[in-house]
Scaffold this motif. Sequence first.
Motif, PDB file in Angstrom:
ATOM      1  N   THR A  83       0.793  -1.237   0.000  1.00 20.39           N
ATOM      2  CA  THR A  83       0.000   0.000   0.000  1.00 20.39           C
ATOM      3  C   THR A  83       0.824   1.285   0.000  1.00 20.39           C
ATOM      4  OG1 THR A  83      -0.141   0.031   2.421  1.00 20.39           O
ATOM      5  CG2 THR A  83      -1.888  -1.150   1.228  1.00 20.39           C
ATOM      6  N   LEU A  84       2.152   1.181   0.025  1.00 20.96           N
ATOM      7  CA  LEU A  84       2.999   2.374   0.100  1.00 20.96           C
ATOM      8  C   LEU A  84       4.185   2.227  -0.840  1.00 20.96           C
ATOM      9  CD1 LEU A  84       3.214   5.056   1.804  1.00 20.96           C
ATOM     10  CD2 LEU A  84       4.815   3.813   3.272  1.00 20.96           C
ATOM     11  N   PHE A  85       4.452   3.278  -1.619  1.00 23.77           N
ATOM     12  CA  PHE A  85       5.624   3.253  -2.496  1.00 23.77           C
ATOM     13  C   PHE A  85       6.105   4.666  -2.774  1.00 23.77           C
ATOM     14  CE2 PHE A  85       1.908   3.072  -5.318  1.00 23.77           C
ATOM     15  CZ  PHE A  85       2.176   4.058  -6.265  1.00 23.77           C
ATOM     16  N   ASP A  86       7.373   4.779  -3.168  1.00 26.96           N
ATOM     17  CA  ASP A  86       7.961   6.039  -3.604  1.00 26.96           C
ATOM     18  C   ASP A  86       8.090   5.996  -5.118  1.00 26.96           C
ATOM     19  OD1 ASP A  86       8.158   6.733  -0.964  1.00 26.96           O
ATOM     20  OD2 ASP A  86      10.320   6.418  -0.821  1.00 26.96           O
ATOM     21  N   ALA A  87       7.754   7.108  -5.771  1.00 31.12           N
ATOM     22  CA  ALA A  87       7.798   7.167  -7.228  1.00 31.12           C
ATOM     23  C   ALA A  87       8.420   8.479  -7.669  1.00 31.12           C
ATOM     24  CB  ALA A  87       6.400   7.039  -7.812  1.00 31.12           C
ATOM     25  N   THR A  88       9.096   8.433  -8.821  1.00 30.18           N
ATOM     26  CA  THR A  88       9.675   9.644  -9.391  1.00 30.18           C
ATOM     27  C   THR A  88       8.952  10.001 -10.682  1.00 30.18           C
ATOM     28  OG1 THR A  88      11.708  10.707 -10.177  1.00 30.18           O
ATOM     29  CG2 THR A  88      11.494   8.356 -10.617  1.00 30.18           C
ATOM     30  N   LEU A  89       8.697  11.283 -10.857  1.00 29.02           N
ATOM     31  CA  LEU A  89       8.088  11.795 -12.081  1.00 29.02           C
ATOM     32  C   LEU A  89       8.934  12.941 -12.610  1.00 29.02           C
ATOM     33  CD1 LEU A  89       5.511  10.224 -11.124  1.00 29.02           C
ATOM     34  CD2 LEU A  89       4.188  12.151 -11.973  1.00 29.02           C
ATOM     35  N   THR A  90       9.068  12.988 -13.916  1.00 33.40           N
ATOM     36  CA  THR A  90       9.713  14.122 -14.572  1.00 33.40           C
ATOM     37  C   THR A  90       8.654  14.811 -15.422  1.00 33.40           C
ATOM     38  OG1 THR A  90      11.804  12.911 -14.682  1.00 33.40           O
ATOM     39  CG2 THR A  90      11.605  14.866 -16.067  1.00 33.40           C
ATOM     40  N   VAL A  91       8.474  16.104 -15.185  1.00 39.34           N
ATOM     41  CA  VAL A  91       7.472  16.865 -15.925  1.00 39.34           C
ATOM     42  C   VAL A  91       8.131  18.091 -16.545  1.00 39.34           C
ATOM     43  CG1 VAL A  91       5.544  16.116 -14.482  1.00 39.34           C
ATOM     44  CG2 VAL A  91       6.796  18.173 -13.866  1.00 39.34           C
ATOM     45  N   GLY A  92       7.514  18.596 -17.611  1.00 35.38           N
ATOM     46  CA  GLY A  92       8.039  19.815 -18.214  1.00 35.38           C
ATOM     47  C   GLY A  92       7.997  19.804 -19.720  1.00 35.38           C
ATOM     48  N   LEU A  93       8.683  20.788 -20.296  1.00 37.87           N
ATOM     49  CA  LEU A  93       8.803  20.937 -21.740  1.00 37.87           C
ATOM     50  C   LEU A  93      10.280  21.010 -22.098  1.00 37.87           C
ATOM     51  CD1 LEU A  93       6.076  23.675 -22.263  1.00 37.87           C
ATOM     52  CD2 LEU A  93       5.905  21.294 -22.980  1.00 37.87           C
ATOM     53  N   PRO A  94      10.973  19.848 -22.145  1.00 38.94           N
ATOM     54  CA  PRO A  94      12.399  19.873 -22.440  1.00 38.94           C
ATOM     55  C   PRO A  94      12.637  20.481 -23.822  1.00 38.94           C
ATOM     56  CG  PRO A  94      11.638  17.653 -21.860  1.00 38.94           C
ATOM     57  CD  PRO A  94      10.435  18.527 -21.989  1.00 38.94           C
ATOM     58  N   MET A  96      13.399  23.446 -22.479  1.00 36.06           N
ATOM     59  CA  MET A  96      13.160  24.741 -21.822  1.00 36.06           C
ATOM     60  C   MET A  96      12.977  24.601 -20.317  1.00 36.06           C
ATOM     61  SD  MET A  96      10.640  26.690 -24.485  1.00 36.06           S
ATOM     62  CE  MET A  96       9.287  25.568 -24.169  1.00 36.06           C
ATOM     63  N   PHE A  97      12.240  23.588 -19.891  1.00 33.61           N
ATOM     64  CA  PHE A  97      11.895  23.474 -18.488  1.00 33.61           C
ATOM     65  C   PHE A  97      11.656  22.006 -18.136  1.00 33.61           C
ATOM     66  CE2 PHE A  97       7.885  22.645 -16.165  1.00 33.61           C
ATOM     67  CZ  PHE A  97       8.347  22.837 -14.880  1.00 33.61           C
ATOM     68  N   THR A  98      12.297  21.548 -17.073  1.00 39.30           N
ATOM     69  CA  THR A  98      12.113  20.188 -16.602  1.00 39.30           C
ATOM     70  C   THR A  98      12.193  20.161 -15.085  1.00 39.30           C
ATOM     71  OG1 THR A  98      13.238  19.358 -18.577  1.00 39.30           O
ATOM     72  CG2 THR A  98      12.911  17.804 -16.805  1.00 39.30           C
ATOM     73  N   GLU A  99      11.320  19.415 -14.459  1.00 40.77           N
ATOM     74  CA  GLU A  99      11.351  19.238 -13.011  1.00 40.77           C
ATOM     75  C   GLU A  99      11.200  17.756 -12.704  1.00 40.77           C
ATOM     76  OE1 GLU A  99      12.099  20.547 -10.328  1.00 40.77           O
ATOM     77  OE2 GLU A  99      10.817  19.903  -8.695  1.00 40.77           O
ATOM     78  N   ASN A 100      12.114  17.266 -11.907  1.00 36.19           N
ATOM     79  CA  ASN A 100      12.063  15.881 -11.463  1.00 36.19           C
ATOM     80  C   ASN A 100      11.762  15.891  -9.969  1.00 36.19           C
ATOM     81  OD1 ASN A 100      12.611  12.965 -11.981  1.00 36.19           O
ATOM     82  ND2 ASN A 100      14.155  13.325 -10.415  1.00 36.19           N
ATOM     83  N   PHE A 101      10.747  15.134  -9.548  1.00 34.78           N
ATOM     84  CA  PHE A 101      10.439  15.096  -8.126  1.00 34.78           C
ATOM     85  C   PHE A 101      10.042  13.687  -7.702  1.00 34.78           C
ATOM     86  CE2 PHE A 101       6.544  16.259 -10.284  1.00 34.78           C
ATOM     87  CZ  PHE A 101       5.543  15.557  -9.633  1.00 34.78           C
ATOM     88  N   VAL A 102      10.206  13.435  -6.418  1.00 29.79           N
ATOM     89  CA  VAL A 102       9.889  12.134  -5.845  1.00 29.79           C
ATOM     90  C   VAL A 102       8.708  12.306  -4.895  1.00 29.79           C
ATOM     91  CG1 VAL A 102      10.728  10.206  -4.437  1.00 29.79           C
ATOM     92  CG2 VAL A 102      12.288  11.364  -6.029  1.00 29.79           C
ATOM     93  N   SER A 103       7.747  11.415  -4.996  1.00 26.27           N
ATOM     94  CA  SER A 103       6.566  11.454  -4.127  1.00 26.27           C
ATOM     95  C   SER A 103       6.416  10.144  -3.382  1.00 26.27           C
ATOM     96  CB  SER A 103       5.294  11.701  -4.952  1.00 26.27           C
ATOM     97  OG  SER A 103       5.296  12.983  -5.502  1.00 26.27           O
TER      98      SER A 103
END
Length: 195
Positions: A83-94, A96-103
């Motif tokens: 029921t619990l996990f850590d995941a990484t997502l990369t969002v943006g418009l490479p 020009m702009f990219t953000e990588n975050f872990v939730s």
Amino acid sequence: KVISRSSSHPSSSSLSFLFTMSGGGGGFLKSLLLQPVTKRHVERQILKTPPRHLFRIIQDVDRYSEFLPLCTNSRVLRRQGSTLFDATLTVGLPPMFTENFVSRVSSDADELVVESTSIQSKMFDNLSSRWKLKANKSDPNETEVDFWMEMTVSDPIIVTVLDQALKEVAGRQVAAFAERCKVIPIEEDETDLQR
């Protein structure tokens, strides 16, 4: 009516004084300019798919980059039980702009709730979301979706567009999941959910 220039536009010498007194950009002035701002947007819709079908798709983070707008990479990093996990997502418009975050993501299959909170991000002080699903009373093969996103940021540029950005991102995200539900087949045990 005359308004003095200094009341609406501080002189460069007064700004310089504040900047110097704040330790060259830290301290008091920085704290005034970079107070964290938190905003939340709630999206409520009825989607034409059974709740457990949508719930399964929401949990399939490894495939988000296949259909979520602006998501260029997504994967589960580690699991802690079922029921619990850590995941990484990369969002943006490479490029020009990219953000990588872990939730950190938690899910409750009985209550049909999925919650996530960022635990590592350069752009956001905090980014949280919550999906709450339930069968539509008039049709158990439709889902009442209650989805909220909450973002805390200190960047003054982001703060100015935060309300509109949250509304747009949340709406596009729910729409993307609705379209994904049309592509991914419904499994037999996901239909006719009575709660």
